[in-house]
Design an enzyme around this catalytic site. Structure first.
Site, PDB file in Angstrom:
ATOM      1  N   SER A  15       0.841  -1.196   0.000  1.00  0.00           N
ATOM      2  CA  SER A  15       0.000   0.000   0.000  1.00  0.00           C
ATOM      3  C   SER A  15       0.872   1.241   0.000  1.00  0.00           C
ATOM      4  CB  SER A  15      -0.893  -0.008   1.248  1.00  0.00           C
ATOM      5  OG  SER A  15      -1.532   1.234   1.437  1.00  0.00           O
ATOM      6  N   TYR A  26      -2.959  -0.036  10.353  1.00  0.00           N
ATOM      7  CA  TYR A  26      -2.918  -0.467   8.954  1.00  0.00           C
ATOM      8  C   TYR A  26      -1.621  -0.020   8.294  1.00  0.00           C
ATOM      9  CZ  TYR A  26      -4.532  -1.165   4.137  1.00  0.00           C
ATOM     10  OH  TYR A  26      -4.664  -1.576   2.834  1.00  0.00           O
TER      11      TYR A  26
END
Length: 282
Positions: free
Chosen positions: A165, A178
């Site tokens: 990501s 996250y």
């Protein structure tokens, strides 16, 4: 473009019931790959399989939990019996949880003195929530790799593709668990690339920029369909000024899976982000 090398191979896609990984499963199937779509939500995985088979591809849905080794071993048994041993492992399972998220982007002094039940600060983060998010993204990659790479290490032209990501490069506000987990995934990609080099397993990662999916819908869009303030910030920091479309990840996936194109590439993370990672904001 066709990738003849991939035809007949077996791919295992974790998180395959989701938007992005569901698309990954479909694009692999179009190349003649036999695809096992793994997801905690077996119904979602079956929906992807139905689309693949309706298009002439070969796929199976397997309900399993990437955080449970026994569940993954059972999934491996099903895949081996129905499709054969794994050639391509796509570690796509992951996600965030409100328990690992702050309400505001930064801590304000007023939040220390005036307690508001509707405001979750850094100090209110639930360690169990943080652990869940981290484990889902990191252990949810490690455990499937432990299970499926055992077969892959005994074959030629095998590869693992991780889903990282933009958070792995710079943490986004509000989502510390996250962000930390995806940074770990990128680091783990490099570790595995070295660890598996002698047995011929290439390991790389794709780092998607911003895509509008069911998972982040509430962060990006208001109930009335208008963009949130966070969407405004994202697009302002994305030189191409738009969200990505799932199919715009397909070329990178096929490039990494096909040794004719990427046979000497391992340990890399490729951003597919509309220029987000390159933009300084100025």
């Amino acid at each position: 473009m066709t990738h003849e090398n991939l035809k007949g191979r077996v791919a295992v896609v974790t998180g395959g019931g989701g938007v992005l990984c569901g698309d990954f499963a479909k694009v692999l199937a179009k190349q003649g790959v036999k695809v096992a779509v793994l997801d905690l939500n077996e119904a979602a995985a079956q929906k992807v399989v139905d689309e693949i088979t309706a298009d002439g591809g070969e796929a199976i849905a397997v309900g399993c939990n990437v955080l449970e080794p026994e569940s993954m071993e059972n999934a491996r048994k099903i895949v081996n019996e129905k499709l054969g041993t794994c050639d391509i492992l796509l570690n796509g399972a992951g996600g965030n949880n409100p328990k690992g998220t702050t309400t505001k982007e930064t801590l304000e002094a007023v939040d220390l003195t005036n307690k508001d039940e509707n405001i979750k600060t850094f100090f209110d983060l639930d360690p169990q929530g943080i652990s869940f998010v981290f484990n889902l993204n990191f252990l949810g990659t490690l455990i499937p790799t432990q299970v499926f790479a055992r077969d892959m290490a005994q074959k030629k032209n095998t590869c693992i593709v991780m889903v990282s990501s933009m958070n792995a490069y710079r943490p986004l506000t509000k989502i510390p668990a996250y962000s930390a987990a995806k940074a770990a995934v990128t680091n783990f990609t490099q570790f595995m690339a070295v660890h598996f080099a002698d047995v011929g397993i290439r390991v790389n990662a794709i780092a998607p920029g911003f895509f509008s999916t069911n998972q982040n819908k509430t962060l990006l869009w208001n109930p009335d369909g208008t963009p949130t303030a966070r969407t405004g910030k994202i697009l302002a920091a994305t030189p191409m000024k738009r969200f990505g479309e799932p199919e715009e990840l397909d070329g990178t996936l096929l490039f990494l899976c096909d040794e004719a194109y990427s046979g000497f590439i391992t340990g890399t993370t490729i951003p597919v982000d509309g220029g987000f990672n390159a933009y300084s904001g100025v």
